[in-house]
Design an enzyme around this catalytic site. Structure first.
Site, PDB file in Angstrom:
ATOM      1  CE  LYS A 258      -3.608   2.620   3.156  1.00  0.00           C
ATOM      2  NZ  LYS A 258      -3.829   2.621   4.213  1.00  0.00           N
ATOM      3  CG  ASP A 263      -5.690   8.288   4.080  1.00  0.00           C
ATOM      4  OD1 ASP A 263      -5.803   8.463   3.615  1.00  0.00           O
ATOM      5  OD2 ASP A 263      -5.652   7.068   5.102  1.00  0.00           O
ATOM      6  CE  LYS A 270      -6.418   8.981   8.033  1.00  0.00           C
ATOM      7  NZ  LYS A 270      -6.708   7.822   8.485  1.00  0.00           N
ATOM      8  CG  ASP A 281      -1.735   5.660   5.047  1.00  0.00           C
ATOM      9  OD1 ASP A 281      -2.247   4.072   5.530  1.00  0.00           O
ATOM     10  OD2 ASP A 281      -2.675   5.839   4.259  1.00  0.00           O
ATOM     11  CG  ASP A 340      -9.736   7.903   6.529  1.00  0.00           C
ATOM     12  OD1 ASP A 340      -8.363   7.654   5.880  1.00  0.00           O
ATOM     13  OD2 ASP A 340      -9.557   8.131   7.624  1.00  0.00           O
ATOM     14  CD  GLU A 342      -6.395   5.766   2.622  1.00  0.00           C
ATOM     15  OE1 GLU A 342      -7.887   5.531   3.172  1.00  0.00           O
ATOM     16  OE2 GLU A 342      -5.408   5.158   3.290  1.00  0.00           O
ATOM     17  NE  ARG A 344     -11.087  -1.010   4.062  1.00  0.00           N
ATOM     18  CZ  ARG A 344     -11.567  -1.230   5.326  1.00  0.00           C
ATOM     19  NH1 ARG A 344     -12.617  -1.548   5.116  1.00  0.00           N
ATOM     20  NH2 ARG A 344     -11.127  -0.629   6.003  1.00  0.00           N
TER      21      ARG A 344
HETATM   22  N1  BES Z   1      -3.833   4.484   6.544  1.00  0.00           N
HETATM   23  C1  BES Z   1      -5.120   4.864   7.744  1.00  0.00           C
HETATM   24  C2  BES Z   1      -5.128   3.495   9.112  1.00  0.00           C
HETATM   25  C3  BES Z   1      -3.632   3.725  10.009  1.00  0.00           C
HETATM   26  C4  BES Z   1      -4.254   5.369  10.713  1.00  0.00           C
HETATM   27  C5  BES Z   1      -2.200   3.686   9.667  1.00  0.00           C
HETATM   28  C6  BES Z   1      -3.351   5.093  11.520  1.00  0.00           C
HETATM   29  C7  BES Z   1      -2.027   3.997  10.673  1.00  0.00           C
HETATM   30  C8  BES Z   1      -2.031   4.789  11.438  1.00  0.00           C
HETATM   31  C9  BES Z   1      -6.685   4.301   6.652  1.00  0.00           C
HETATM   32  O1  BES Z   1      -6.268   4.359   5.380  1.00  0.00           O
HETATM   33  C10 BES Z   1      -7.632   4.680   7.848  1.00  0.00           C
HETATM   34  O2  BES Z   1      -7.680   5.852   7.436  1.00  0.00           O
HETATM   35  N2  BES Z   1      -8.502   3.897   7.987  1.00  0.00           N
HETATM   36  C11 BES Z   1      -9.171   3.994   8.525  1.00  0.00           C
HETATM   37  C12 BES Z   1     -10.301   2.705   8.389  1.00  0.00           C
HETATM   38  C13 BES Z   1     -11.895   2.884   9.172  1.00  0.00           C
HETATM   39  C14 BES Z   1     -12.091   4.362   8.145  1.00  0.00           C
HETATM   40  C15 BES Z   1     -12.500   1.943   8.674  1.00  0.00           C
HETATM   41  C16 BES Z   1      -9.222   3.699   9.717  1.00  0.00           C
HETATM   42  O3  BES Z   1      -8.828   2.822  10.670  1.00  0.00           O
HETATM   43  O4  BES Z   1      -9.502   4.060  10.989  1.00  0.00           O
HETATM   44 ZN    ZN Z   2      -5.171   5.008   4.817  1.00  0.00          ZN
HETATM   45 MN    MN Z   3      -6.922   6.423   5.336  1.00  0.00          MN
END
Ligand code: BES
Ligand code: ZN
Ligand code: MN
Length: 493
Positions: A258, A263, A270, A281, A340, A342, A344
């Site tokens: 990824k 992000d 966020k 990310d 967010d 994204e 996947r």
């Molecule tokens: N890149 C983030 C996950 C992440 C968060 C990595 C904090 C490292 C530190 C990912 O893209 C994301 O935002 N995931 C969301 C998914 C949710 C919306 C289902 C998350 O983990 O909040």
């Molecule tokens: Zn992300």
């Molecule tokens: Mn995200």
């Protein structure tokens, strides 16, 4: 990074000297004969020293008429992990100490294991010495690294140590390459510049294949392009191919990363505090590029392709909306309930492409996919999800061997059902519970029958708030050594 060299005996001249001491030898300290004058001082200072791996006793002593820094460094039971702790601790101690070089006298170490011990110590030293000061124009002199060289004394084992060190050195360079990519901010590293950096791998025999957005549109990568559409930066898919088998192995093992170069969350924006972390990310993609750097650098006899899905997730007038439905390259449709989630959306199209382009039997993807992973495992283990027990076991044991630990999570139909959508084939988020597992289930829907696949959620492992024996605070390079070891044990053995 510091330079490593191996020598038969201790060189003359004033330098810091370090002597590795195992736990078994710590009680009755014996130094090499040329350090006899210093033995009294060292023994006095070493009262209570148990030789625990990475523990340090430091004295200044008269050695042949010059006062030198003499360091006893504990090496515990003397295994590879202990050697790493010792090398890392020694380097951390001396890095900005004013010393420019140190001689590590390992000549007293058990001869059959001495070369491996010296090489492991050297690897941790190079890894621990890595820093990123490119943008610090006003760094005070006392904070600047001074240590540039480590000479390791190994008696008659010089050649053996050099041989053991050569591949580890290549892997350390791969780790450094990954860390630099991770550390660079989002205005410097974005999809196109990530690709440009990776052109450095061409000199190692890696070939690059790059898809731009027009090519991705042609292929029908609607999920990946949906993520990218709010950004001014164009997305890229980068495939790094290294074939060290000269065509003998037709189907490569494929690593997928990824590579969200920043992000913001997109329209599902966020919160501000901590958003800067999302420059890393792309840690999965960096690990994949670093692993290829290491494999090519050490000329591994394997056929591996590393594929990075590179996009920036931004909110603007053209950005995708929550509720949008996109069609993936596989033909399956996705309701994007949260922009967010994204990662996947990027991985699903990359994984579909990889299967048609390279026909791999094995795919391992690495991604900073979910914050929920950090809730589950903190910063001690990455999460692993797999449809194949042998593959999972191989990755688990590789991780254990190099100290980049993994912990396995379940996959099942019951979890899979949680991402069914009323309007499309699936939605890109599940309920709040089991967030890392439903993310993995999403990716699983794009893995074809017969392909062994593992997904590593490394959200908690890419960036460290505190130093360890192989890294300082900041980018860890997690994944590079793990993938390299997996290749060594499962593809080269
Ligand atoms: N890149 C983030 C996950 C992440 C968060 C990595 C904090 C490292 C530190 C990912 O893209 C994301 O935002 N995931 C969301 C998914 C949710 C919306 C289902 C998350 O983990 O909040
Ligand atoms: Zn992300
Ligand atoms: Mn995200």
């Amino acid at each position: 990074m510091i330079t490593i060299s191996f020598r038969a005996d201790c060189p003359a001249g004033a330098r810091a000297i370090a002597v590795p001491v195992t736990a078994a030898d710590a009680g009755e300290l014996r130094l090499p004969s040329y350090l006899r004058q210093a033995e009294g001082v060292a023994r006095a200072a070493a009262a209570g020293f148990t030789g625990d791996a990475g523990s340090i006793v430091e004295v200044h002593a008269d050695i042949d008429g010059t006062i030198r820094r003499l360091i006893l460094v504990g090496t515990g039971a003397g295994n590879d992990g202990d050697a790493e702790r010792a090398g890392g601790a020694l380097t951390a101690r001396l890095l900005t100490s004013g010393e420019t070089g140190v001689v590590v006298d390992a000549s007293g170490f058990d001869a059959p294991r001495r070369a491996a011990f010296a090489a492991s110590l050297a690897q941790a030293a190079t890894l621990r010495s890595w820093r990123f000061d490119a943008y610090r124009t006003k760094l005070p002199a006392k904070s600047k690294p001074t240590l540039t060289a480590i000479e390791i004394v190994v008696g008659e084992q010089v050649q053996a140590a050099e041989q053991a060190w050569a591949p580890l050195s290549a892997v350390s360079e791969g780790v450094a390459f990954a860390r630099a990519l991770v550390t660079e901010p989002g205005n410097i590293i974005y999809p196109e510049t990530f690709v440009e950096r990776c052109r450095a791998l061409e000199a190692l025999g890696v070939t690059l294949e790059v898809l731009d957005e027009a090519a991705m549109r042609e292929l029908g990568m609607g999920a990946l392009l949906g993520v990218s559409q709010g950004s001014e930066r164009e997305a890229r898919v980068l495939a790094l191919r290294y074939d060290g088998t000269a065509g003998a192995v037709e189907q490569p093992t494929v690593f997928v990363g990824k590579g969200v170069t920043f992000d913001t969350g997109g329209i599902s924006l966020k919160p501000g505090p901590g958003m800067e972390d999302m420059k890393w990310d792309m840690g999965g993609a960096a690990a994949v590029a670093g692993a290829l750097h290491g494999l090519a650098g050490r000329k591994a006899k394997v056929h591996v392709v590393g594929v990075c899905g590179l996009v920036e997730n931004m909110p603007d007038g053209k950005a995708q909306r929550p509720g949008d439905v996109v069609t993936t390259m596989s033909g399956q449709t996705v309701e994007v309930l949260n922009t967010d989630a994204e990662g996947r959306l990027v991985l699903c199209d990359v994984i579909t492409w990889v299967q048609s382009r390279f026909k791999p039997k094995t795919i391992v993807d690495l991604a900073t996919l979910t914050g929920a992973m950090i809730v589950s495992l903190g910063h001690e283990h990455g999460g692993i999800f797999s449809n194949d027990d042998a593959l999972a076991d191989g990755l688990l044991s590789a991780g254990k061997a190099v100290g980049e630990k993994l912990w396995r999570f379940p996959l099942s139909e019951a979890y899979d059902k949680l991402i069914d959508s009323p309007i499309a084939d699936m939605k890109n988020i599940g309920p709040r519970e089991a967030g890392s597992i439903t993310a993995a289930q999403f990716i699983a829907r794009f893995v074809e029958e017969g392909v062994a696949w593992a997904h590593l959620d490394i959200a908690g492992m890419v960036w460290a708030a505190k130093p360890s024996h192989t890294y300082d605070k900041g980018a860890t390079g997690y994944g590079v050594r793990l993938l390299d070891r997996f290749v060594t044990d499962r593809l080269e053995a």
